[in-house]
Design a protein around this motif. Structure first.
Motif, PDB file in Angstrom:
ATOM      1  N   SER A   8       0.847  -1.191   0.000  1.00 29.03           N
ATOM      2  CA  SER A   8       0.000   0.000   0.000  1.00 29.03           C
ATOM      3  C   SER A   8       0.878   1.235   0.000  1.00 29.03           C
ATOM      4  CB  SER A   8      -0.916  -0.003   1.232  1.00 29.03           C
ATOM      5  OG  SER A   8      -1.692   1.169   1.286  1.00 29.03           O
ATOM      6  N   TYR A   9       1.065   1.836  -1.164  1.00 28.92           N
ATOM      7  CA  TYR A   9       1.984   2.960  -1.266  1.00 28.92           C
ATOM      8  C   TYR A   9       1.426   4.244  -0.663  1.00 28.92           C
ATOM      9  CZ  TYR A   9       4.850   0.081  -4.312  1.00 28.92           C
ATOM     10  OH  TYR A   9       5.656  -0.924  -4.815  1.00 28.92           O
ATOM     11  N   ASP A  10       0.129   4.287  -0.393  1.00 24.25           N
ATOM     12  CA  ASP A  10      -0.418   5.481   0.229  1.00 24.25           C
ATOM     13  C   ASP A  10      -0.420   5.386   1.750  1.00 24.25           C
ATOM     14  OD1 ASP A  10      -2.344   3.532   0.327  1.00 24.25           O
ATOM     15  OD2 ASP A  10      -4.031   4.897  -0.012  1.00 24.25           O
ATOM     16  N   ASN A  11       0.073   4.274   2.299  1.00 22.46           N
ATOM     17  CA  ASN A  11       0.249   4.161   3.735  1.00 22.46           C
ATOM     18  C   ASN A  11       1.701   4.507   4.050  1.00 22.46           C
ATOM     19  OD1 ASN A  11       1.194   2.503   6.215  1.00 22.46           O
ATOM     20  ND2 ASN A  11      -1.029   2.517   6.426  1.00 22.46           N
ATOM     21  N   ALA A  12       1.907   5.533   4.862  1.00 20.76           N
ATOM     22  CA  ALA A  12       3.254   6.053   5.102  1.00 20.76           C
ATOM     23  C   ALA A  12       4.180   5.012   5.726  1.00 20.76           C
ATOM     24  CB  ALA A  12       3.171   7.294   5.994  1.00 20.76           C
ATOM     25  N   ALA A  13       3.650   4.216   6.674  1.00 18.60           N
ATOM     26  CA  ALA A  13       4.489   3.221   7.345  1.00 18.60           C
ATOM     27  C   ALA A  13       4.960   2.160   6.368  1.00 18.60           C
ATOM     28  CB  ALA A  13       3.725   2.583   8.499  1.00 18.60           C
ATOM     29  N   ILE A  77      -6.850  -6.045   3.214  1.00 20.15           N
ATOM     30  CA  ILE A  77      -5.645  -5.426   3.762  1.00 20.15           C
ATOM     31  C   ILE A  77      -5.645  -3.927   3.488  1.00 20.15           C
ATOM     32  CG2 ILE A  77      -3.119  -5.410   3.746  1.00 20.15           C
ATOM     33  CD1 ILE A  77      -4.348  -7.952   4.898  1.00 20.15           C
ATOM     34  N   GLN A  78      -6.123  -3.529   2.309  1.00 27.69           N
ATOM     35  CA  GLN A  78      -6.145  -2.111   1.973  1.00 27.69           C
ATOM     36  C   GLN A  78      -7.060  -1.332   2.914  1.00 27.69           C
ATOM     37  OE1 GLN A  78      -4.206  -0.438  -0.274  1.00 27.69           O
ATOM     38  NE2 GLN A  78      -5.095   1.314   0.813  1.00 27.69           N
ATOM     39  N   GLU A  79      -8.204  -1.935   3.270  1.00 27.15           N
ATOM     40  CA  GLU A  79      -9.109  -1.289   4.218  1.00 27.15           C
ATOM     41  C   GLU A  79      -8.431  -1.103   5.570  1.00 27.15           C
ATOM     42  OE1 GLU A  79     -13.278  -3.177   2.424  1.00 27.15           O
ATOM     43  OE2 GLU A  79     -12.277  -4.099   4.152  1.00 27.15           O
ATOM     44  N   MET A  80      -7.715  -2.114   6.017  1.00 26.20           N
ATOM     45  CA  MET A  80      -7.016  -2.025   7.294  1.00 26.20           C
ATOM     46  C   MET A  80      -5.923  -0.958   7.239  1.00 26.20           C
ATOM     47  SD  MET A  80      -6.708  -5.973   8.558  1.00 26.20           S
ATOM     48  CE  MET A  80      -5.923  -5.407  10.063  1.00 26.20           C
ATOM     49  N   ASN A  81      -5.238  -0.857   6.103  1.00 25.08           N
ATOM     50  CA  ASN A  81      -4.200   0.156   5.955  1.00 25.08           C
ATOM     51  C   ASN A  81      -4.766   1.564   6.067  1.00 25.08           C
ATOM     52  OD1 ASN A  81      -1.358  -0.451   5.606  1.00 25.08           O
ATOM     53  ND2 ASN A  81      -1.988  -1.795   3.946  1.00 25.08           N
ATOM     54  N   ASP A  82      -5.947   1.767   5.510  1.00 23.46           N
ATOM     55  CA  ASP A  82      -6.572   3.085   5.572  1.00 23.46           C
ATOM     56  C   ASP A  82      -6.850   3.493   7.016  1.00 23.46           C
ATOM     57  OD1 ASP A  82      -6.496   3.162   2.830  1.00 23.46           O
ATOM     58  OD2 ASP A  82      -8.585   2.542   2.563  1.00 23.46           O
ATOM     59  N   ILE A  83      -7.268   2.512   7.828  1.00 26.04           N
ATOM     60  CA  ILE A  83      -7.568   2.794   9.235  1.00 26.04           C
ATOM     61  C   ILE A  83      -6.292   2.876  10.062  1.00 26.04           C
ATOM     62  CG2 ILE A  83      -8.785   1.992  11.280  1.00 26.04           C
ATOM     63  CD1 ILE A  83     -10.653   2.898   9.075  1.00 26.04           C
ATOM     64  N   SER A  85      -3.401   3.748   9.270  1.00 25.86           N
ATOM     65  CA  SER A  85      -2.602   4.944   9.001  1.00 25.86           C
ATOM     66  C   SER A  85      -2.921   6.071   9.982  1.00 25.86           C
ATOM     67  CB  SER A  85      -2.833   5.427   7.567  1.00 25.86           C
ATOM     68  OG  SER A  85      -4.194   5.801   7.379  1.00 25.86           O
ATOM     69  N   LYS A  86      -4.112   6.043  10.567  1.00 21.78           N
ATOM     70  CA  LYS A  86      -4.507   7.082  11.531  1.00 21.78           C
ATOM     71  C   LYS A  86      -3.718   6.975  12.831  1.00 21.78           C
ATOM     72  CE  LYS A  86      -9.193   7.335   9.636  1.00 21.78           C
ATOM     73  NZ  LYS A  86     -10.649   7.150   9.913  1.00 21.78           N
ATOM     74  N   ILE A  87      -3.181   5.782  13.122  1.00 18.38           N
ATOM     75  CA  ILE A  87      -2.331   5.626  14.309  1.00 18.38           C
ATOM     76  C   ILE A  87      -0.879   5.372  13.888  1.00 18.38           C
ATOM     77  CG2 ILE A  87      -4.158   4.854  15.858  1.00 18.38           C
ATOM     78  CD1 ILE A  87      -3.247   1.970  15.400  1.00 18.38           C
ATOM     79  N   GLU A  88      -0.570   5.751  12.639  1.00 18.37           N
ATOM     80  CA  GLU A  88       0.784   5.707  12.082  1.00 18.37           C
ATOM     81  C   GLU A  88       1.335   4.290  11.957  1.00 18.37           C
ATOM     82  OE1 GLU A  88       2.963   8.287  14.666  1.00 18.37           O
ATOM     83  OE2 GLU A  88       2.170  10.106  13.730  1.00 18.37           O
ATOM     84  N   TRP A  89       0.444   3.324  11.730  1.00 17.29           N
ATOM     85  CA  TRP A  89       0.842   1.951  11.469  1.00 17.29           C
ATOM     86  C   TRP A  89       0.359   1.547  10.077  1.00 17.29           C
ATOM     87  CZ3 TRP A  89       3.129  -2.253  14.303  1.00 17.29           C
ATOM     88  CH2 TRP A  89       3.735  -1.852  15.508  1.00 17.29           C
ATOM     89  N   GLY A  90       0.816   0.393   9.626  1.00 15.72           N
ATOM     90  CA  GLY A  90       0.389  -0.135   8.342  1.00 15.72           C
ATOM     91  C   GLY A  90       0.356  -1.646   8.382  1.00 15.72           C
ATOM     92  N   ALA A  91       0.026  -2.263   7.253  1.00 17.26           N
ATOM     93  CA  ALA A  91      -0.051  -3.723   7.178  1.00 17.26           C
ATOM     94  C   ALA A  91       0.329  -4.179   5.777  1.00 17.26           C
ATOM     95  CB  ALA A  91      -1.453  -4.196   7.527  1.00 17.26           C
ATOM     96  N   VAL A  92       0.959  -5.336   5.703  1.00 17.68           N
ATOM     97  CA  VAL A  92       1.230  -5.975   4.413  1.00 17.68           C
ATOM     98  C   VAL A  92       0.812  -7.433   4.502  1.00 17.68           C
ATOM     99  CG1 VAL A  92       3.147  -4.467   3.753  1.00 17.68           C
ATOM    100  CG2 VAL A  92       3.614  -6.553   5.048  1.00 17.68           C
ATOM    101  N   ALA A  93       0.340  -7.965   3.395  1.00 15.47           N
ATOM    102  CA  ALA A  93       0.002  -9.384   3.323  1.00 15.47           C
ATOM    103  C   ALA A  93       1.271 -10.172   3.021  1.00 15.47           C
ATOM    104  CB  ALA A  93      -1.042  -9.620   2.234  1.00 15.47           C
ATOM    105  N   VAL A  94       1.445 -11.308   3.711  1.00 16.61           N
ATOM    106  CA  VAL A  94       2.598 -12.176   3.475  1.00 16.61           C
ATOM    107  C   VAL A  94       2.114 -13.614   3.345  1.00 16.61           C
ATOM    108  CG1 VAL A  94       4.226 -10.673   4.683  1.00 16.61           C
ATOM    109  CG2 VAL A  94       3.054 -12.489   5.947  1.00 16.61           C
TER     110      VAL A  94
END
Length: 401
Positions: A8-13, A77-83, A85-94
């Motif tokens: 998710s390139y729009d998630n800063a983390a 995963i993209q939905e989780m990344n959007d949320i 990001s508000k607490i400055e975290w992110g997620a990736v699928a592995v």
């Protein structure tokens, strides 16, 4: 482009993660989930809501809402990344288990790794393999607590500097293989049995545990299987318990021994294939950080000196062939060691900077006689010589005074 290949390139983390970590990211392949997969998700979430309302840490249900996790379908995963990001975290699928060093470094960058597989229906109560129930419904909700998220990030920073061994990596490979077999439909029972024996053998022959092995135990007894509160009435916060509708109930029974959490938990091994006979209870999330810092203060990168060198010598961490990432911390070349040996006599921690320094393998140039980086064996020999000389000098100074 919003996301590509599970990133998710729009998630800063996530975007801040180096390339050697992002190579582990995969596409979630959301359309591959079957109606049965979504039904299993709904069943587990509804059972968890019913039971965990009373027995989970108070932040859990608020976290479910804050992370945008749906009770009716598997989350994207993209939905989780959007949320997140508000607490400055992110997620990736592995894809299932990834190497421990990479897992830790993702945490240091405040990124959750989420295994995107869904457990089989016959493993609905517990699965030995990481899956999206464990990651999304177990790990994600708790990180909305600021104190806990700081602990998780700090754990990743410490873990990324831990010395690991060849046997650690062999055990990881055996566990990964076993987990894949157990989640495979119609898996051959003989093959599973052989894989189980291999895991047990490598656990028993691990020898003296490395820093990474000890840290993995602390991670298991807190992040995965941690309890919080009092020994008499503990609450659940570990992701392994929150995502297991079977063990979340049994873990609170008197038969499961409850132990006050301390650094001594690193001496207790764990078995991923069965329920745990004991669990550790921390007072609060600040307590977790205190124990982690106590452990970190004794690690090679902090201690330095001969003790740090000896730990590194026993480790495969400086060998490019044994590392899953490109952030291998190598010993620096011999002439740099000689340059620093005088300072090392005054402060042994200075050698920590030698141990963890990232060096180039290119020629030095400028006519230097040290045109190529010496072999690890030469460097280790030199470092031992340096530290031996430093020790003798300290002894002579002491005797003279």
């Amino acid at each position: 482009m919003k996301s590509q290949g599970g990133i998710s390139y729009d998630n800063a983390a996530v975007a801040a993660c180096p390339k050697h970590l992002l190579q582990f990211a995969v596409d979630q392949r959301y359309d591959d989930y079957t109606p049965v997969d979504h039904a299993v998700w709904r069943f587990i979430m509804r059972q968890n809501i019913f039971f965990l309302r009373e027995y989970a840490h108070k932040v859990y249900f608020q976290g479910l809402l804050n992370t945008g996790i749906s009770f009716d379908r598997i989350p994207r995963i993209q939905e989780m990344n959007d949320i997140l990001s508000k607490i400055e975290w992110g997620a990736v699928a592995v894809d299932g288990f990834i190497p421990p060093a990479a897992f830790m470094e993702f945490q240091a960058y405040k990124v959750l790794v989420i295994a995107c597989d869904m457990r089989q229906i016959h493993h609905i109560e517990y699965t030995p393999a990481p899956d999206i129930v464990h990651e999304a419904a177990g790990h994600a909700p708790i990180i909305v607590d600021r104190e806990y998220s700081k602990y998780l990030q700090r754990f990743g920073e410490v873990g990324a500097k831990a010395m690991s061994s060849k046997k650690d990596f062999e055990l990881y490979q055996a566990i990964r293989h076993l987990s894949i077999l157990k989640e495979r439909p119609n898996a051959d029972s003989k093959e599973v049995e052989e894989a189980t024996k291999l895991v047990e053998h490598r656990q028993k022959t691990l020898g003296e545990p490395s820093e990474m092995a000890l840290l993995s135990r602390l991670h298991w007894w807190t992040v995965e299987y941690g309890l919080i509160g009092t020994l008499e009435v503990p609450k659940i916060y570990g992701a392994g318990l929150l995502s297991s509708i079977g063990e979340s109930v049994s873990c609170l029974e008197p038969e499961v021994k409850k132990i006050s959490y301390s650094i001594d938990a690193m001496n207790t091994a764990f078995d991923i294939t069965t329920r745990q006979p004991q669990l550790f209870v921390c007072r609060d999330f600040e307590h977790l950080k205190d124990v982690l810092e106590e452990f970190a203060s004794k690690m090679a990168y902090q201690v330095g000196g001969l003790e740090g060198i000896n730990k590194a010598c026993k480790s495969a961490a400086f060998s490019p062939k044994s590392s899953p990432t490109k952030t291998i911390r190598r010993f620096t070349c011999a002439h740099r060691a000689r340059r620093h040996w005088r300072f090392a006599t005054r402060n042994s921690k200075a050698t920590a900077s030698i141990i963890t320094r990232k060096v180039s393998v290119r020629p030095l140039g400028n006519g230097s006689k040290h045109r190529h980086r010496p072999s690890c064996s030469r460097t280790i020999s030199c470092m031992r010589s340096v530290l031996s000389r430093a020790g003798k000098q300290r002894l002579s100074l002491s005797a003279g005074s």
